[in-house]
Scaffold this motif. Sequence first.
Motif, mmCIF file in Angstrom:
data_model
loop_
_atom_site.group_PDB
_atom_site.id
_atom_site.type_symbol
_atom_site.label_atom_id
_atom_site.label_comp_id
_atom_site.label_asym_id
_atom_site.label_seq_id
_atom_site.Cartn_x
_atom_site.Cartn_y
_atom_site.Cartn_z
ATOM 1 N N ALA A 5 -7.425 -4.374 9.437
ATOM 2 C CA ALA A 5 -8.782 -4.247 8.914
ATOM 3 C C ALA A 5 -8.953 -2.928 8.166
ATOM 4 O O ALA A 5 -9.604 -2.867 7.120
ATOM 5 C CB ALA A 5 -9.790 -4.348 10.054
ATOM 6 N N ALA A 6 -8.346 -1.870 8.691
ATOM 7 C CA ALA A 6 -8.451 -0.565 8.040
ATOM 8 C C ALA A 6 -7.792 -0.586 6.668
ATOM 9 O O ALA A 6 -8.334 -0.042 5.701
ATOM 10 C CB ALA A 6 -7.814 0.508 8.924
ATOM 11 N N VAL A 7 -6.611 -1.217 6.578
ATOM 12 C CA VAL A 7 -5.920 -1.311 5.295
ATOM 13 C C VAL A 7 -6.739 -2.138 4.315
ATOM 14 O O VAL A 7 -6.882 -1.802 3.138
ATOM 15 C CB VAL A 7 -4.514 -1.922 5.481
ATOM 16 C CG1 VAL A 7 -3.874 -2.196 4.120
ATOM 17 C CG2 VAL A 7 -3.628 -0.986 6.290
ATOM 18 N N ARG A 8 -7.310 -3.241 4.811
ATOM 19 C CA ARG A 8 -8.129 -4.108 3.968
ATOM 20 C C ARG A 8 -9.349 -3.356 3.443
ATOM 21 O O ARG A 8 -9.702 -3.459 2.267
ATOM 22 C CB ARG A 8 -8.551 -5.338 4.784
ATOM 23 C CG ARG A 8 -9.150 -6.467 3.955
ATOM 24 C CD ARG A 8 -9.484 -7.626 4.883
ATOM 25 N NE ARG A 8 -9.984 -8.766 4.145
ATOM 26 C CZ ARG A 8 -9.222 -9.730 3.645
ATOM 27 N NH1 ARG A 8 -7.906 -9.652 3.767
ATOM 28 N NH2 ARG A 8 -9.763 -10.749 3.001
ATOM 29 N N ASN A 9 -9.998 -2.593 4.308
ATOM 30 C CA ASN A 9 -11.159 -1.815 3.889
ATOM 31 C C ASN A 9 -10.782 -0.756 2.864
ATOM 32 O O ASN A 9 -11.536 -0.480 1.927
ATOM 33 C CB ASN A 9 -11.820 -1.160 5.103
ATOM 34 C CG ASN A 9 -12.503 -2.161 6.014
ATOM 35 O OD1 ASN A 9 -12.872 -3.255 5.579
ATOM 36 N ND2 ASN A 9 -12.667 -1.801 7.278
ATOM 37 N N SER A 90 -2.246 7.575 -2.247
ATOM 38 C CA SER A 90 -1.582 8.264 -1.152
ATOM 39 C C SER A 90 -2.108 7.785 0.198
ATOM 40 O O SER A 90 -1.341 7.552 1.142
ATOM 41 C CB SER A 90 -1.787 9.777 -1.286
ATOM 42 O OG SER A 90 -1.221 10.470 -0.201
ATOM 43 N N ALA A 91 -3.437 7.632 0.292
ATOM 44 C CA ALA A 91 -4.038 7.152 1.541
ATOM 45 C C ALA A 91 -3.580 5.729 1.855
ATOM 46 O O ALA A 91 -3.347 5.380 3.021
ATOM 47 C CB ALA A 91 -5.561 7.208 1.443
ATOM 48 N N LEU A 92 -3.416 4.910 0.827
ATOM 49 C CA LEU A 92 -2.961 3.535 1.034
ATOM 50 C C LEU A 92 -1.511 3.508 1.502
ATOM 51 O O LEU A 92 -1.147 2.723 2.382
ATOM 52 C CB LEU A 92 -3.125 2.736 -0.258
ATOM 53 C CG LEU A 92 -2.831 1.241 -0.170
ATOM 54 C CD1 LEU A 92 -3.734 0.567 0.859
ATOM 55 C CD2 LEU A 92 -3.002 0.592 -1.536
ATOM 56 N N VAL A 93 -0.667 4.362 0.914
ATOM 57 C CA VAL A 93 0.726 4.471 1.374
ATOM 58 C C VAL A 93 0.754 4.849 2.848
ATOM 59 O O VAL A 93 1.471 4.240 3.654
ATOM 60 C CB VAL A 93 1.497 5.516 0.541
ATOM 61 C CG1 VAL A 93 2.869 5.795 1.168
ATOM 62 C CG2 VAL A 93 1.669 5.044 -0.899
ATOM 63 N N LEU A 119 -0.296 14.175 3.015
ATOM 64 C CA LEU A 119 1.004 13.497 2.976
ATOM 65 C C LEU A 119 1.739 13.844 1.686
ATOM 66 O O LEU A 119 2.950 14.095 1.695
ATOM 67 C CB LEU A 119 0.801 11.990 3.094
ATOM 68 C CG LEU A 119 2.067 11.122 3.105
ATOM 69 C CD1 LEU A 119 3.004 11.532 4.231
ATOM 70 C CD2 LEU A 119 1.699 9.641 3.214
ATOM 71 N N PHE A 120 1.002 13.878 0.568
ATOM 72 C CA PHE A 120 1.563 14.239 -0.746
ATOM 73 C C PHE A 120 0.602 15.178 -1.454
ATOM 74 O O PHE A 120 -0.618 15.061 -1.307
ATOM 75 C CB PHE A 120 1.773 12.991 -1.621
ATOM 76 C CG PHE A 120 2.596 11.911 -0.970
ATOM 77 C CD1 PHE A 120 3.950 12.080 -0.754
ATOM 78 C CD2 PHE A 120 1.998 10.722 -0.583
ATOM 79 C CE1 PHE A 120 4.705 11.075 -0.150
ATOM 80 C CE2 PHE A 120 2.736 9.720 0.016
ATOM 81 C CZ PHE A 120 4.098 9.894 0.234
#
Length: 225
Positions: A5-9, A90-93, A119-120
């Motif tokens: 759900a977090a990735v989808r959001n 970056s947040a999606l990765v 992260l980057f």
Amino acid sequence: MEDEAAVRNLLCAVFGDSEDDSGEDGIFSERQWEHVEEVEGLWICRDFLSNHEQQELIDDIEAVESWFTNPNENQAMRFGGLPLWALNLSALVHSCVLEEQLSKRSKILAREVISREPLFDQMIVNSYKPLEGIGAHVDLLRFEDGIVILSLVSSRVMTFKSCEDGSRKVGVLLRPGDLLVMSGEARYGWTHEINTNPAQQIWDGVPVPQESRISVTLRRLCRQN
């Protein structure tokens, strides 16, 4: 799952919403992680971005940033102060890697890498014309472990060669929307290149068309002592 759900959001926040998320042109991609067994630390996330997500990203790169509007421009770099779309990428990765590691117990990135903040902080975007590639290299040691490359627009065969044994070569096919992750041995012990010699751009016996391509690389600079 909460992670899904977090990735989808996050996808909705980055690329907007869509009523159709099931087809090839839907907003959400069907990701599939693959470990390149011959090269420790080398992972590929197939279909990391769907066709719709790729186009949204390319629009940001070409229109919002106004990059590559001049035929003589083929590269853009940022050190810190990344544009919003790059921060979102970056947040999606981070979310997708963490989700895979928690659900499948895969080790795509070491704990000290996936947990670092940010992260980057460095980005390079390259626009390749047809028949343009990149020579064999290992990314500079000024960058920390954990480097990702997002491939867009067209496919290429990327070749990895062992720094210890030059006869060990491994090819991987990067398709539009695929994400390549290099860490550990893959990051430090292997060179990577895209040789556009037609003999090097064959996959499963079929020539890979040499069309224009865009790549987005995310890295983090080593901290000063």
